[in-house]
Write a protein that holds these residues in place. Structure first.
Motif, mmCIF file in Angstrom:
data_model
loop_
_atom_site.group_PDB
_atom_site.id
_atom_site.type_symbol
_atom_site.label_atom_id
_atom_site.label_comp_id
_atom_site.label_asym_id
_atom_site.label_seq_id
_atom_site.Cartn_x
_atom_site.Cartn_y
_atom_site.Cartn_z
ATOM 1 N N GLU A 1 51.457 30.764 36.751
ATOM 2 C CA GLU A 1 52.203 30.706 38.015
ATOM 3 C C GLU A 1 51.242 30.867 39.175
ATOM 4 O OE1 GLU A 1 54.625 34.128 37.498
ATOM 5 O OE2 GLU A 1 56.206 33.037 36.411
ATOM 6 N N PHE A 2 51.586 30.249 40.296
ATOM 7 C CA PHE A 2 50.747 30.433 41.481
ATOM 8 C C PHE A 2 51.557 31.115 42.570
ATOM 9 C CE2 PHE A 2 48.997 29.043 45.593
ATOM 10 C CZ PHE A 2 47.718 29.574 45.460
ATOM 11 N N LYS A 3 51.025 32.230 43.070
ATOM 12 C CA LYS A 3 51.716 32.952 44.136
ATOM 13 C C LYS A 3 50.694 33.753 44.921
ATOM 14 C CE LYS A 3 55.800 35.725 44.898
ATOM 15 N NZ LYS A 3 55.737 37.152 44.948
ATOM 16 N N ASP A 4 50.856 33.768 46.237
ATOM 17 C CA ASP A 4 49.996 34.572 47.112
ATOM 18 C C ASP A 4 48.507 34.383 46.818
ATOM 19 O OD1 ASP A 4 52.319 35.539 48.222
ATOM 20 O OD2 ASP A 4 52.391 37.278 46.884
ATOM 21 N N GLY A 5 48.126 33.169 46.571
ATOM 22 C CA GLY A 5 46.701 32.897 46.384
ATOM 23 C C GLY A 5 46.173 33.243 45.008
ATOM 24 N N LYS A 6 47.062 33.516 44.064
ATOM 25 C CA LYS A 6 46.621 33.914 42.718
ATOM 26 C C LYS A 6 47.316 33.099 41.638
ATOM 27 C CE LYS A 6 45.553 38.810 42.876
ATOM 28 N NZ LYS A 6 46.249 40.074 42.725
ATOM 29 N N ARG B 1 47.021 39.199 33.945
ATOM 30 C CA ARG B 1 45.830 38.361 33.888
ATOM 31 C C ARG B 1 45.923 37.284 34.953
ATOM 32 N NH1 ARG B 1 44.864 35.591 28.961
ATOM 33 N NH2 ARG B 1 47.100 35.657 28.543
ATOM 34 N N SER B 2 44.947 37.269 35.854
ATOM 35 C CA SER B 2 45.038 36.287 36.936
ATOM 36 C C SER B 2 43.658 35.894 37.451
ATOM 37 C CB SER B 2 45.884 36.856 38.083
ATOM 38 O OG SER B 2 45.201 37.941 38.663
ATOM 39 N N LYS B 3 43.644 34.817 38.181
ATOM 40 C CA LYS B 3 42.425 34.320 38.846
ATOM 41 C C LYS B 3 42.811 33.982 40.282
ATOM 42 C CE LYS B 3 39.463 34.183 35.436
ATOM 43 N NZ LYS B 3 38.206 34.972 35.523
ATOM 44 N N THR B 4 41.942 34.328 41.205
ATOM 45 C CA THR B 4 42.235 33.986 42.603
ATOM 46 C C THR B 4 41.900 32.516 42.850
ATOM 47 O OG1 THR B 4 40.023 34.513 43.350
ATOM 48 C CG2 THR B 4 41.626 36.318 43.366
ATOM 49 N N LEU B 5 42.441 32.016 43.959
ATOM 50 C CA LEU B 5 42.142 30.620 44.305
ATOM 51 C C LEU B 5 40.633 30.434 44.483
ATOM 52 C CD1 LEU B 5 43.256 27.770 45.077
ATOM 53 C CD2 LEU B 5 43.223 28.534 47.444
ATOM 54 N N SER B 6 39.938 31.425 45.061
ATOM 55 C CA SER B 6 38.492 31.221 45.233
ATOM 56 C C SER B 6 37.762 31.205 43.901
ATOM 57 C CB SER B 6 37.853 32.223 46.198
ATOM 58 O OG SER B 6 38.664 33.284 46.463
ATOM 59 N N GLU B 7 38.234 31.989 42.952
ATOM 60 C CA GLU B 7 37.593 31.916 41.630
ATOM 61 C C GLU B 7 37.799 30.536 41.006
ATOM 62 O OE1 GLU B 7 37.782 36.261 39.581
ATOM 63 O OE2 GLU B 7 39.707 35.523 40.303
ATOM 64 N N ALA C 1 35.773 25.103 39.839
ATOM 65 C CA ALA C 1 35.942 23.651 39.986
ATOM 66 C C ALA C 1 34.658 22.972 40.456
ATOM 67 C CB ALA C 1 37.084 23.354 40.958
ATOM 68 N N TYR C 2 33.868 23.719 41.240
ATOM 69 C CA TYR C 2 32.628 23.136 41.742
ATOM 70 C C TYR C 2 31.414 23.495 40.881
ATOM 71 C CZ TYR C 2 35.044 21.572 45.943
ATOM 72 O OH TYR C 2 35.883 20.929 46.815
#
Ligand code: FES
Ligand code: FES
Lengths: 163, 792
Positions: B586-591, B599-605, B610-611
């Motif tokens: 699930e994606f919520k609040d940038g996570k 268990r989660s990953k932030t958008l910046s991670e 991705a890069y």
């Protein structure tokens, strides 16, 4: 070509101009200070207002040669060297007193003179009246009036006496 | 600790302000290119004349002059195209006369460009232009729509008999005639919608630059839609393919419609810079703005309403003559048709409507969209007519409106004039506006004013508009020669900051702020980490620009679509990293979180992964986190609301002061309330300007009498009141944000509210209607009982 020597934002400049060169042309074209704008050709809009020796002047109505020896402050010269904005600039941002930003430099310069010349306080009516020489097509002036009223106590270091 | 609220609904201070308040804005006239030359346009001072020749010898010999061009030099260049084709009642296409870049054979309005002088300095170009000798043979001219359709009127174009551009209709004439035949009451009103001059504070400017080593042209221009300019100028005028033509619209100092269109000067500097292999700059002086920027409005109409005995509206019949000016500007034909007559249902359930619109050519500056474009003309007509109907039938102005409102449970509502409204609640905006304006307390204020010798009046308008233009297929079937989708590219950088590339253009609207809030809201990225880029065809994939209050409804929706793609891809990357099924992420609040776990990953991670795709599902997924979306809207959006105006008239001088103004609008979901309020206030100021001050006046020979700020009354700070703004929200049902648009509501709702108030103030003088602007002279004459001017 004649020369003029003037101080702009604390820096001295000696510039060659034509007799017909306007102060606004000197600022924009010779000194690259493009914050001062030209919105009309009939001295009606106030987009070009700068401070000359302590009073606001429409720089499109003044010949560059008339500014010889003058001390000029433009919108670029308002903030402190460390980047701290003038309270009027701050209040324009705080109160959303600008949209496209084109009238803003002239508005801010006129507004500063207006507040400075009214240490006794400023009513809304006086502010509106004092802006007669400045056109804004975007904001409807509502927030500009608010910003100026909010800048008054900051500039005079006290609260405005209750009306 | 909670992060500060920066998303949808926060009044974030604007990102763009710092550069503007410190004098570091970057407008076209602030740009200077190395080796730049200056163009000065010689314009016709005649309204209509044969152009028998131009002696350029003295100008060419003048100091500093590099070139002088007339139409004879512009070989191989097309005319300025029109982007919308209307068909006549009989199905034949409108008259579409050529619109040469420089006048050829004839001049057709004061300001028509006849030659261009290019010199080393602006002054030299201007001095040389004085030396051009233009041989004109004056022809009879026609300036007003009513004169243009008179038998024997001067003909503006050979190909447009009787000066008619088109004669168009919409609605069911038979049903309307039948309803009128059996109506208990009918009301008729003749009215004009005054011609306006947009006067954005920044005059238009353009710089052309050509790089002979790459063959690439760059045009810096004061435009609301750089890609549209690239398309029109590249494909139709100069035949430059898109990949060799870059159009940049940097900071633009207001537009209000007038900077949508492709203008001759853009083509001139682009072409001349190529020919001379030196940059060429042109910047309008204000007098040129008056005689070359497209004007707005200029309608003459007759409106009739059929009512049942109880005040129910049965049918509306409208006949309008509208002015196209001397040539067709880019979107001109659409304004008095699909942006006007389709709005004639307004907020009312009038079952039958029929409108005829005849567009005519005159020897005046072209007329096109100006803030509101067609919709202010519709709301003025309708809201004046409703007030007059109340007066003529003895009903209350508010009650007649309430009685005829489309009820809030009737949506989607199909009007008899093509549009289908998706949502609205006209009672809620009416009630809120009346409350904020203290409508109930008005009689006491009127009495108090009377005691001071002042005439006080109150008026309202309950208006609706259609914006967020527009579904491409629909507009295509109505004659648009373009699609009206919008484009967004969302680039999440490796460290998680975001750049938005939008095809819309901000020239005061604050997109850099609002759109950053949108990203912050949807992707959970801090506001400070989002940058919005617009206005450069070399950076932005494509776009149709900003007009018709479309940026958030259409451009914002494209952003949401692109962000959805980012999230979809991010979920796949997160599923890989978290060793979970994609469906469980699930994606919520940038996570990105595995449902039911911590268990989660932030958008910046995710972005970094991705890069730097070392541990990455590289077989199934491309690296990078950069998505583009085109969004084609499903329908127009329909903001509406209620404006209440209160005026005081000084009976001695006829001067009208607006003492209270309240606008309560339904603009759908509000992203930045501070910006929305500012947009409404600015629009209302222009509406009050139209109602009380502004008027573009031509004399009968086609000379523009109101050609400067000395003659054209712009609203100033001391002409205007504080403008109270409120919102009542129903969501747009067909775009992902529920937004409707707020850029034009102020200018659409306010003029009839003002005039309704003025007429109310003059109720003791038997005034039934007053055309705009309600100038002191007109009112003074009424009060004095002098020969009637514009009042019926
Ligand atoms: S440019 Fe100086 S008053 Fe308009
Ligand atoms: S902010 Fe655009 S003219 Fe004032």
């Amino acid at each position: 070509m004649p020369q003029v020597t003037l101080s702009v934002n604390g820096k001295s400049h000696t510039v060659e101009v034509e007799g017909r060169t306007l102060l606004v042309e000197l600022l924009r074209e010779k000194l690259g200070l493009t914050g001062t704008h030209v919105g009309c050709d009939t001295s009606q809009c106030g987009a070009c207002v700068v401070d000359v020796n302590g009073t606001s002047v429409k720089s499109c109505t003044m010949l560059a040669m008339q500014a010889d020896g003058a001390k000029v402050t433009t919108i670029e010269g308002l903030a402190k060297p460390d980047g701290t904005l003038h309270p009027m600039q701050e209040m324009f941002r705080e109160h959303h007193a600008l949209q496209c930003g084109f009238c803003t430099p002239g508005m801010v310069m006129s507004a500063i003179d207006l507040v400075n010349s009214h240490p006794e306080g400023l009513t809304e009516e006086q502010i509106r009246h004092g802006l007669e020489g400045n056109l804004c097509r975007c904001t409807g002036y509502h927030n500009i009036v608010k910003a100026i009223a909010a800048a008054w106590p900051l500039m005079h270091g006290k609260k405005m006496a209750a009306e | 600790m909670n992060a500060p609220f920066e998303g949808i609904g926060a009044s974030m201070k604007r990102k763009e302000d710092l550069r503007f308040i410190s004098g570091h804005g970057h407008y076209v006239d602030d740009i200077n290119r190395p080796g730049q030359l200056y163009a000065y346009i010689k314009r016709s001072d005649r309204a209509h004349a044969e152009l028998r020749g131009i002696d350029t010898a003295a100008a060419k010999a003048s100091a500093g002059v590099v070139a002088v061009y007339t139409s004879a030099d512009l070989t191989g260049i097309g005319g300025l195209p029109c982007g919308w084709q209307i068909h006549n009642k009989d199905g034949s296409p409108m008259a579409e006369p050529a619109h040469p870049v420089l006048a050829s054979g004839k001049v057709r309005h004061v300001g028509d460009p006849v030659a261009v002088v290019i010199a080393e300095t602006k002054q030299q170009a201007k001095d040389a232009a004085e030396k051009l000798v233009v041989d004109y043979k004056d022809l009879p001219a026609v300036a007003t729509v009513t004169d243009a359709v008179k038998p024997g009127a001067a003909q503006v174009h050979e190909g447009a008999a009787g000066n008619v551009c088109y004669d168009w209709e919409i609605g069911d004439k038979g049903a309307v005639d039948a309803a009128f035949a059996k109506a208990a009451k009918t009301v008729k009103l003749d009215l004009t919608n005054n011609r306006l001059i947009p006067n954005a504070m920044e005059p238009r400017a353009a710089i052309g630059e050509y790089d002979p080593t790459t063959g690439e042209h760059t045009l810096y221009t004061t435009s609301q839609n750089p890609h549209v300019i690239r398309l029109l100028m590249g494909a139709f005028v100069l035949q430059i393919p898109e990949h060799k033509l870059r159009v940049v619209a940097p900071d633009v100092g207001g537009g209000f419609g007038s900077k949508i269109y492709h203008y001759a000067e853009e083509a001139i500097v682009t072409w001349a810079s190529g020919k001379l292999a030196q940059p060429v700059k042109w910047a309008a002086e204000r007098n040129e703005s008056f005689m070359s920027d497209a004007h707005g409005r200029d309608h003459v109409s007759t409106a009739e309403l059929a009512l049942a005995a109880d005040g129910t509206f049965l049918a509306l019949r409208v006949k309008t003559l509208c002015n196209m000016g001397a040539y067709l500007s880019t979107f001109a034909p659409a304004v008095p048709t699909y942006l006007y007559a389709t709005l004639l249902a307004g907020v009312y359930k009038t079952p039958a409507i029929y409108a005829e619109v005849k567009a005519v050519f005159t020897n005046t500056v072209p007329v096109d969209a100006y803030r509101g474009a067609g919709r202010p003309e519709a709301s003025f007509l309708l809201e004046r007519l409703v007030d007059v109907a109340a007066r003529d039938t003895g009903m209350d102005r508010v009650e007649i409106r309430r009685k005829n409102f489309i009820p809030k449970d009737a949506f989607p509502y199909q009007t008899p004039v093509a549009l289908q409204y998706d949502s609205g609640d006209y009672v809620s905006t009416l009630d809120a506006a009346m409350k904020h304006a203290d409508w109930a307390g008005f009689p006491a204020r009127r009495a108090a004013a009377k005691a001071k010798g002042k005439l006080r009046g109150i008026g309202m308008s309950t208006y609706l508009e259609a914006c967020g233009i527009a579904p491409s297929k629909v507009v295509g079937s109505l004659g648009a020669r373009a699609g009206l989708y919008e484009v967004a590219n969302i680039r999440v950088h490796p460290t998680g900051s975001v750049t938005v590339f939008t095809g819309t253009h901000s020239h005061g609207q604050g997109h850099e702020t609002t759109m950053a809030q949108l990203v912050s809201d949807q992707l959970g990225v801090p506001f400070s980490q989002v940058e919005v880029v617009h206005g450069d065809t070399s950076k932005i994939p494509f776009g149709m620009g900003t007009y018709g209050s479309r940026s958030l409804a259409v451009g914002g929706s494209a952003m949401v679509k692109a962000m959805d793609k980012i999230i979809t891809k991010g979920r796949k990357i997160a599923a890989h990293l978290l060793e979970a099924a994609v469906e469980d992420v699930e994606f919520k609040d940038g996570k990105f979180t595995v449902a039911g776990t911590d268990r989660s990953k932030t958008l910046s991670e995710i972005a970094l992964t991705a890069y730097v795709p070392h541990n990455y599902p590289i077989e199934e997924l491309e690296p990078g986190l950069d998505e583009t979306a085109f969004y084609d809207p499903k329908n127009f959006t329909y903001p509406g609301g209620c404006h209440v105006c209160e005026v005081e008239i000084d009976a001695e001088t006829g001067v009208v002061s607006v003492v209270n103004f309240t606008a309560v609008d339904d603009v759908g979901r509000v992203v930045n309330p501070m910006i929305v309020e500012g947009q409404v206030q600015g629009g209302v100021a222009q509406g009050i300007g139209q109602a009380l001050l502004e008027n573009a006046v031509y004399d009968q020979d086609g000379q523009l009498l109101s050609g400067s700020f000395m003659d054209y009354t712009m609203p100033r700070a001391d002409n205007l009141p504080n403008i109270k703004v409120g919102t009542e929200t129903t969501l747009c049902t067909h775009n992902p944000l529920g937004v409707k648009g707020c850029g034009e509501v102020g200018a659409i709702g306010s003029p009839p509210a003002v005039i309704n108030a003025v007429v109310d103030a003059l109720s003791d003088y038997g005034v039934r209607h007053l055309d705009m602007p309600a100038s002191p002279q007109k009112i003074w004459s009424i009060i004095q009982g002098a020969p009637r001017m514009a009042a019926e």
